[in-house]
Design a protein around this motif. Structure first.
Motif, short mmCIF file in Angstrom:
data_model
loop_
_atom_site.label_atom_id
_atom_site.label_comp_id
_atom_site.label_asym_id
_atom_site.label_seq_id
_atom_site.Cartn_x
_atom_site.Cartn_y
_atom_site.Cartn_z
N LYS A 149 0.82 -1.21 0.00
CA LYS A 149 0.00 0.00 0.00
C LYS A 149 0.85 1.26 0.00
CE LYS A 149 -4.26 -1.72 1.98
NZ LYS A 149 -4.48 -2.22 0.60
N ASP A 205 -7.08 7.54 2.31
CA ASP A 205 -6.75 7.57 0.89
C ASP A 205 -5.56 6.69 0.52
OD1 ASP A 205 -8.82 9.44 0.48
OD2 ASP A 205 -7.48 11.06 1.08
N PHE A 255 -3.76 3.55 -1.16
CA PHE A 255 -4.08 2.80 -2.38
C PHE A 255 -3.03 1.72 -2.59
CE2 PHE A 255 -1.75 6.70 -3.30
CZ PHE A 255 -0.69 6.24 -4.07
#
Lengths: 326, 326
Positions: free
Chosen positions: B24, B63, B65
């Motif tokens: 991530k 947030d 990703f």
């Protein structure tokens, strides 16, 4: 146009446009915050800077102020690529001759370059801090260009258009560290401390007819401690012009925007013009008198390097620095 | 913590914090837009990045990703200073032995470094465009560090604290251009094309006990075209640790924030571990079989370089690239 970088908030200073006579400057934060930012997008930014330069010449630029070279950092206070040639091959030939060594014929056709430290450039009026006089402190007066993005495989013919700015250099050298480093085979590192640049970088058109065939056809005027030392012409005896040097450095890699490429110590066969480094003078003394006489620099010594147009006006401003103990 | 730079609007990409398992990432524009910006002000910025990293590990980072190494540029897509050592002196000794040359004793005490091109670094998964197979295309698997501002005259003891990040390198080399360049005496230039870096740079603490005395005590795992090629241990036979190399590069100049310093090709006396470059294997073949057998790389060949922790987890992500015609 002429550009400079003034000390500012950040490490990269603040880009300013400077008047042709070096008397006035105007900040251009609305166009580009730094010279690197301008070079990163040169084709778009340069015309806007040229507009500001035109207004400055006409006296219509808002918020213009007196340009003070003492406030100037190097035009690029740090750069991503500093590669220095040795384009005046007669200088290399001379130095080799003094130590009884032959120079390979290929040196006349295959350029010699080394990559130098670009993370810590010196402004034109900054002191030069060095750790020891024993290292053999010397100047090297040169011309340098700055490019935009130059792709791998660029030919000499295509290279000329990538030359966006020109400036003067003092490629400070530590002569007594050089033999040991070169003997190791990996080139210069400790023998090349921080390099200094003129207060101002100029577009080639500022030089008029003096810029032709990738060379600057003007004398580089060098003083040490206020005494004339040399004024070799940068356009004479330059075996490899800047376009040929650009071709050389892009054989196997790209040269990205903001690449600074130096000529190497300017040197003319006409020895009456003096030298742009002490090592060359010492070499001539060795050949003519049997031993070098001129000493390398001491702490407190100063070096001034400047170039004038035919009317006697300073083009880039002067590099004028004092060597001090670090 | 682990940091990477993703392709973004500008040449310097966008700084992201990456999770320890490399799965991530989270962008940190509010902290620092780019890795260079973070390094320019590291003592203030690093703690903020560490906070983000902690949140990412805990699953509480907003947030976040999926991290895709294909989208990664080099951690510093361009840098102001890239200096590469040759710290595994047994490799130098071996190469010299193969050509019947003596190595000076001083090579065991005086580090060898060269300055490389830093304006055009390659991301870990970018193709490697080169102009000719005739140049002798080779890898060099290495470890590199990134420093903050290191003042001139820094001692080995003080140097360790300036090492802020660690990453892997493939210092692409063009072997057939090296003899000619070294013969000229100015070191490498055309023989060293663009250098590639691992997707992720990590702080030394991420290595735990594997980072000690300025060395990374883990094997560097190299594959060529999917076949194991070498796994020499970066902590073994490293004659000059990174702190000693930092001391060397700051004898006569400052190393400014974002200086990238490489170890040189990793090489162990234990030849059963293989090599981190083809030149070394060819040298061993020369010594053992009378001639080199393994060819240099061709267009289409791929090289993978990675390092794993004791639990088999990739620390920096893999450099995995294909050589292509420019």
């Amino acid at each position: 146009m002429k550009l400079a970088t003034l000390k500012g908030a950040g490490r990269d200073g603040q880009l300013v446009v400077v008047s042709r006579d070096l008397s006035k400057a105007v900040a251009v934060p609305q166009v580009a915050a730094t010279l690197q930012a301008a070079l990163d997008d040169w084709s778009r930014i340069a015309p806007k800077l040229a507009e500001v330069a035109a207004a400055l010449e006409q006296g219509s630029a808002k918020d213009a102020f007196a340009f003070d070279p003492v406030q100037a950092m190097a035009p690029l206070p740090r750069a991503y690529h500093w590669v220095d040639g040795s384009a005046y091959v007669n200088h290399v030939e001379l130095v080799r001759k003094a130590r009884g060594a032959q120079m390979p014929e290929s040196f006349w056709t295959d350029p010699l370059v080394y990559q130098g430290g670009s993370d810590d450039f010196l402004g034109a009026r900054q002191d030069v801090p060095l750790p020891s006089e024993e290292h053999g402190i010397d100047l090297e007066g040169e011309v340098a260009i700055i490019t935009d993005d130059v792709p791998m495989g660029t030919t000499r013919a295509a290279a000329l258009g990538h030359i966006k700015l020109i400036m003067l250099v003092n490629d400070w050298s530590l002569r007594n560290l050089i033999p040991g480093e070169l003997a190791k085979g990996f080139g210069f590192y400790q023998s090349k401390p921080a390099t200094a640049f003129s207060p101002v970088a100029v577009t080639p058109d500022e030089l008029g007819a003096a810029w032709s065939e990738g060379k600057v056809h003007l004398p580089l005027v060098v003083h040490i401690n206020g005494q004339p030392f040399g004024k070799p012409n940068a356009g004479v005896d330059m075996t490899f012009d800047f376009a040929r040097l650009v071709e050389h450095i892009t054989l196997t890699r790209n040269a990205r925007a903001g690449t600074v490429l130096g000529s190497g110590t300017i040197s003319n066969y006409d020895r009456s013009l003096g030298s742009a480094c002490i090592a060359e003078r010492r070499t001539l003394e060795q050949i003519e008198q049997g031993k070098p006489v001129t000493p390398f620099l001491k702490f407190g010594d100063s070096v001034r390097i400047e170039m004038f147009d035919d009317a006697g006006r300073s083009i880039f401003g002067a590099i004028d620095q004092k060597v001090v103990r670090a």
